[in-house]
Design an enzyme around this catalytic site. Structure first.
Site, PDB file in Angstrom:
ATOM      1  CG  ASP A  12      -4.422  -2.149   0.872  1.00 59.18           C
ATOM      2  OD1 ASP A  12      -3.873  -1.602  -0.100  1.00 59.18           O
ATOM      3  OD2 ASP A  12      -3.810  -2.935   1.631  1.00 59.18           O
ATOM      4  CB  SER A  13      -4.025  -4.944  -2.715  1.00 60.04           C
ATOM      5  OG  SER A  13      -2.938  -4.527  -1.934  1.00 60.04           O
ATOM      6  CB  CYS A  75      -4.318   0.746  -2.014  1.00 59.82           C
ATOM      7  SG  CYS A  75      -3.184  -0.098  -3.126  1.00 59.82           S
ATOM      8  CD  GLU A 153      -1.379  -8.874   2.690  1.00 59.71           C
ATOM      9  OE1 GLU A 153      -2.076  -9.835   3.046  1.00 59.71           O
ATOM     10  OE2 GLU A 153      -1.828  -7.722   2.565  1.00 59.71           O
ATOM     11  CB  CYS A 185       3.537   0.729   0.156  1.00 59.74           C
ATOM     12  SG  CYS A 185       2.643  -0.843   0.151  1.00 59.74           S
ATOM     13  CG  HIS A 187       0.884  -3.950   2.596  1.00 60.84           C
ATOM     14  ND1 HIS A 187      -0.020  -3.449   1.687  1.00 60.84           N
ATOM     15  CD2 HIS A 187       0.496  -5.214   2.870  1.00 60.84           C
ATOM     16  CE1 HIS A 187      -0.919  -4.401   1.425  1.00 60.84           C
ATOM     17  NE2 HIS A 187      -0.624  -5.472   2.126  1.00 60.84           N
TER      18      HIS A 187
HETATM   19  N1  DGL Z   1      -0.876  -1.434   0.093  1.00 59.66           N
HETATM   20  C1  DGL Z   1      -0.692  -1.123  -1.278  1.00 59.66           C
HETATM   21  C2  DGL Z   1      -0.115   0.253  -1.449  1.00 59.66           C
HETATM   22  O1  DGL Z   1      -0.307   1.107  -0.613  1.00 59.66           O
HETATM   23  C3  DGL Z   1       0.078  -2.051  -2.149  1.00 59.66           C
HETATM   24  C4  DGL Z   1       0.111  -3.493  -1.932  1.00 59.66           C
HETATM   25  C5  DGL Z   1       0.136  -4.284  -3.230  1.00 59.66           C
HETATM   26  O2  DGL Z   1       1.114  -4.268  -3.971  1.00 59.66           O
HETATM   27  O3  DGL Z   1      -0.908  -4.867  -3.480  1.00 59.66           O
HETATM   28  O4  DGL Z   1       0.494   0.541  -2.450  1.00 59.66           O
END
Ligand code: DGL
Length: 266
Positions: A12-13, A75, A153, A185, A187
């Site tokens: 993931d990012s 992600c 985050e 997302c 997150h």
């Molecule tokens: N966790 C990522 C997602 O599911 C996105 C986070 C980011 O923008 O880097 O889209």
């Protein structure tokens, strides 16, 4: 040749993919997992498709060099932009999180479905396409919520600022009387309690994590790649930029199984 003793690679990012990694580890506790958070280049969600594909390629290459037996793109943003690309590139099964998220939404049996995600995910319309395939008469409302990733985050789940921002982002979903809201997302499940409070208890919140884990299980089983180990799997964590918050959130999910975070350059 790919063998069952090899690890599952997940990226993931940032910390968001830990929500998926935790679901995978809960369902498949004997599997070794290598997790990569591309924290140095986060957020992906505000970047162009070309850039997201490039970043996803770097993250995937790092994991593929570790001889993984399957790759999970934990992600939504990278799944929306780069799933096809990574499937062409990798010789192992590649699992994204959008189809599992859409399946989870369809399983609620509701027709008024909201989707929140990053700018790139919402712009791609990948969720709309995936949900519509499963629920052709669904009424789908979607919106980008770019401030939520930095809040997750920062571990700001219980902060009043998060509540205020959620009230602003989610007002159109409340007016539209959504019945199911997709946390599109990885997150966002970190902010789940606050999201539920804002939309009300009657709205069903779904995310990709559990469905993606069972999807992965089925693929590994079909390919006879499920680990035969009896002991607990080894969890290894890498990030392109290390910070205390990543470790805190990882510890919340994995407890004593989270031992260290290693910084790497892709
Ligand atoms: N966790 C990522 C997602 O599911 C996105 C986070 C980011 O923008 O880097 O889209």
């Amino acid at each position: 040749m790919t063998e069952s003793g090899q690890a599952i690679g997940i990226f993931d990012s940032g910390v968001g993919g830990l929500t998926v990694a935790a679901a995978i580890s809960a369902l498949l506790p004997n599997e070794d997992i290598i997790y990569l958070g591309d924290t140095a280049r986060l957020p992906y969600g505000s970047k162009s498709k070309e850039t997201i594909i490039r970043y996803a390629e770097h993250a995937a290459s790092f994991l593929l060099k570790k001889q993984i037996k399957a790759l999970v793109i934990a992600c939504n943003t990278a799944t929306a932009a780069a799933l096809d690309f990574l499937r062409e590139m990798a010789l192992v099964p590649v699992i994204g999180v959008i189809e599992p998220g859409a399946l989870a939404a369809a399983a609620t049996g509701k027709k008024v479905i909201g989707v929140i995600g990053t700018n790139a995910t919402i712009k791609s319309r990948a969720y709309e396409t995936a949900i519509r395939r499963l629920v052709p008469d669904a009424q789908i409302i979607s919106a980008a919520c770019p401030l939520l990733v930095p809040l997750a985050e920062e571990n700001f789940a219980a902060h009043p600022a998060t509540r205020l921002i959620l009230e602003t982002y989610l007002a159109p979903f409340i007016s539209a009387k959504v019945e199911t809201l997709v946390l599109g997302c990885t997150h966002y499940p970190l902010l789940r309690t606050a999201v539920q409070e804002v939309v009300g208890q009657n709205v069903i919140l779904v995310d990709s994590a559990a469905t993606a884990a069972s999807y992965l299980h089925d693929i590994l089983q079909e390919k006879e790649l499920l680990s035969a180990k009896e002991s607990a799997g080894k969890l290894t964590f890498f990030a392109t930029d290390t910070n205390e918050r990543f470790s805190q959130i990882a510890k919340n999910f994995f407890g004593e199984h989270f031992t260290s975070l290693t910084q790497v350059d892709l």
